[in-house]
Design a protein around this motif. Structure first.
Motif: not given
Length: 756
Positions: A28-29, A31-33, A35-36, A206
């Motif tokens: 999750a982390v 993928l979030g990083l 995406g951001a 990612s």
């Protein structure tokens, strides 16, 4: 190492839900990083140290308007009516207003007037353009599209945006799941390796996207990395699950079975993964920055799936318990446990010889003819590679569904095959007098392979000139090399350089052809050193390197036959023969050498376990093949279908990589593992494990097995006969004891049989 892996597997298995939660959190982390803060992939056409790069650098310094990325807009009236010149001029003006466009050429009309070709030059290289470059061009040409005019885009900008879809990954995953269900008889056991591989692929992917924000990552590198990562990720997890299931069959608890599987199979995974990483390091010697990104991205994903294999797989395996078996197997195990036939320390007795074991014994009885037959077959399969011609992929090799391919066909039809990628002569007017330009243009025009030469265009300060040259043939034609060489060697004076896409591709093909041998030497040398240290042997690593080179040659041969000769290319969506992409031989070698070593490591690790247990060189081969036959066959089959799925990708490089790797893995798991390995090891006997005493002393000691006793698993090979059993001990010797039960062996990473 074994003791550490045992503890690691035990901890993860004892706390499966915590381990799973941690990995989900990591995913999750990540993928979030991504995406951001993630970046965009982009390909570079710079080739430092070449003549074409010298011309490009001259134009960037003196003539920025024509030095950057090139694109072309093709307008075509499908009804054959002459185009409205006012509409064509309107499109030209709007294209000139697009961000970062430095110059737009005068529209070039076809002889019948129904097609217009507008050349666009950007101020920046393609790597520096934003992701909206293609959309901006389409917006600028919308006026023509609104009137029913066919609008197609050509050149580096739209080629950069040609994306690979996710269909290949989906096909590979579905096929892998079906194979695993058949192999295990349990949906849970089948889904576990795929789940672990996908988690590792998600985290590693990612990381690749984050890397793209700070470094150049080629547009096809993530797809190639995902292809390799998915294959090895499933393979590594499959190997560990198989060893875990063996432990459960012996009566071990789920936690202890997971710990022992991690301690044994985990060693093979780490060595195999290290070999893949060593092979990928060869890309650093390819001489092109774009290859570095292939190495970085693939290494990130391979390292991540290795980590998931030795941590997440033990946790999931322990959590699944006996549900890793099918219903019938669970009932049989429960019945045997209740009858006292299965205990944590024992085994179920000697099973009947497996098909793999019987085959190994047959090959071992007459190893020389089997080995020669397999060798001849592999050489015949690789022979077409001697005629392989490489050329960087261009729009002509793309499927007709892509705008660049439609533009390519229109340009070739209306303006000639060489009009798609004209050469550009960059002239330094500080070295070449401007008065000499007309004579230079005339000398170029007189060449028989030149179809058209445009008038020179001067830079604003008059210090440089650019001359567009159209060849009489397509860029990928083998005569392109000769034309570029003739221009450089006989026609152009000092201070003038040939550049442009065609000249750059000629230089890329020449550079990679030269560097391939350096990459081969580096990869083979480092891999040999690693395997000598791990297996404490000379012959085993040499044999492994040799047979891996054979599998790579076979892949090259098949690519030549399918793509260059066109045999069966229509099945892959191609409508014409194309040269093998210049990017493929180096990429394929580094990837295949590491992947093929995976199976060698898996097999040799198990053979070495039996060799260290009883010192029987012949029996250890049969037992090792029997013990690994099912898992390696399943793993290889999964690799083949995953890679074959990528052969259906739209990108020609990915398509070639997929077919090449599927071919190499297929022959590696059949001809090499089932014939060459048992035959060669039968011929050499104990010499397989010979290591000079002086070398044994100076080599670093990688304590893979650890200092605690190693429990041997029961054999499924049955009695050993023939040449492979020539040195077997009496029936009541160590081999019988090893078959009857576990034997404590302390190995400490040293060869049990060294000679001075």
């Amino acid at each position: 190492m074994s003791r550490f892996l045992h503890r690691l597997g035990s901890v993860c298995a004892a706390h499966p839900w915590r381990t799973l939660t941690l990995w989900i959190g990591f995913l999750a982390v990540a993928l979030g990083l991504a995406g951001a803060f993630g970046g965009d992939t982009r390909s570079s056409y710079d080739v430092p140290g070449t003549s074409s790069q010298a011309g490009t650098d001259l134009l960037r310094e003196r003539f920025a308007a024509v030095s950057g990325t090139e694109a072309r807009v093709v307008l075509h009236d499908t009804s054959g009516v002459r185009l409205d010149r006012g509409l064509v001029e309107e499109v030209r003006q709007r294209v000139g207003e697009v961000t970062d466009v430095g110059a737009v050429g005068e529209p070039r009309m076809s002889a019948d007037g129904d097609t217009a070709l507008i050349e666009v030059r950007y101020l920046k290289p393609v790597t520096d353009l934003g992701p909206s470059a293609v959309d901006d061009l389409l917006a600028a040409t919308s006026a023509a599209g609104a009137t029913g005019i066919q609008v197609e885009l050509a050149g580096q900008v739209p080629e950069q945006e040609t994306a690979s879809g996710s269909v290949a990954e989906a096909v590979g995953l579905v096929a892998a799941l079906v194979i695993l269900v058949i192999a295990f008889g349990s949906v849970i056991a089948a889904g576990l390796p795929i789940l672990a591989a996908l988690v590792g692929l998600g985290v590693g992917g990612s990381g690749v996207i984050l890397l793209a924000a700070v470094a150049e990552v080629s547009s096809t590198a993530p797809t190639a990395a995902a292809m390799i990562g998915l294959g090895v990720g499933i393979d590594y997890a499959l190997l560990l699950v198989t060893r875990h299931v063996e432990g459960l069959r012996e009566g071990l608890s789920p936690v202890e079975a997971a710990a022992r599987a991690t301690a044994t199979a985990g060693r093979s995974i780490l060595v195999a993964g290290a070999t893949v990483l060593v092979s990928l390091s060869g890309l650093l010697f390819a001489g092109l920055s774009s290859f570095y990104s292939y190495g970085y991205t693939t290494a990130i994903i391979v390292a991540t799936v290795m980590l998931t294999a030795v941590t997440l797989v033990p946790a999931l395996s322990a959590a699944a318990g006996n549900r890793l078996f099918g219903r019938r197997q669970r009932r049989e195990i429960a019945a045997r446990q209740s009858a006292g036939e299965l205990t944590p320390a024992g085994n179920a007795g000697v099973q009947r010889p497996t098909l793999t074991a019987r085959w190994a014994q047959r090959v071992g009885r007459r190893p020389v003819p089997w080995a020669m037959g397999a060798l001849v077959f592999m050489l015949l399969l690789g022979a077409p590679a001697l005629a392989m011609r490489t050329w960087p992929q261009d729009a002509g090799s793309q499927p007709a569904s892509e705008t660049v391919r439609r533009a390519y066909d229109l340009i070739a039809q209306e303006f000639g095959p060489g009009a798609y990628a004209p050469m550009l002569i960059a002239v330094d007017l500080r070295k070449v007098p401007a008065d000499n330009l007309p004579a230079l243009v005339e000398s170029v025009r007189e060449l028989p392979d030149v179809a058209r030469v445009a008038q020179p265009v001067l830079s604003p300060d008059g210090s440089a000139a650019a001359i567009s040259v159209q060849a009489a043939f397509a860029p990928s034609d083998e005569r392109s090399d000769d034309l570029v060489d003739e221009l450089r060697g006989r026609v152009l004076p000092d201070g003038a350089e040939v550049t442009g896409v065609t000249a750059v591709f000629v230089d890329i093909a020449d550079l990679l052809g030269e560097r391939l041998w350096l990459v081969v030497a580096v990869v083979v040398g480092l891999s040999l050193l690693l395997l000598i240290i791990v297996f404490r042997s000379i012959l085993v690593p040499l044999k492994a390197a040799f047979v891996n080179l054979l599998s790579v040659a076979a892949a090259y041969g098949v690519l030549t036959v399918v793509f260059q000769w066109g045999w069966g290319s229509g099945l892959l969506g191609l409508d014409r023969p194309v040269p093998v992409s210049s990017w493929v031989p180096v990429l394929l070698f580094t990837a295949l050498f590491g992947l093929s070593m995976d199976y060698e490591v898996f097999l040799l690790s198990r053979i070495r376990e039996y060799w260290l247990a009883d010192g029987d060189a012949g029996a250890s081969v049969v037992r090792g093949l029997a013990a690994t036959g099912r898992v390696i066959t399943s793993a290889a089959l999964i690799m083949v279908v995953v890679f074959a799925g990528f052969a259906a990708d739209t990108d020609i490089v990915v398509k070639m990589l997929g077919l090449g790797m599927a071919t190499a893995v297929a022959v590696d798991a059949t001809v090499i593992r089932m014939i060459l390995v048992p035959a060669s090891m039968a011929m050499f006997g104990k010499a397989n494990w010979w290591l000079p005493a002086w070398l044994d002393r100076i080599l670093p000691d990688i304590d893979l097995e650890g200092s605690e006793p190693a429990t041997q698993t029961p054999s499924a090979a049955g009695p050993v006969t023939g040449a492979l059993a020539a040195e077997a001990p009496p029936a009541d010797g160590p081999a019988t004891e090893a078959l009857a039960g576990p034997q404590p062996v302390t190995v400490a990473g040293k060869s049990p049989w060294t000679m001075g």
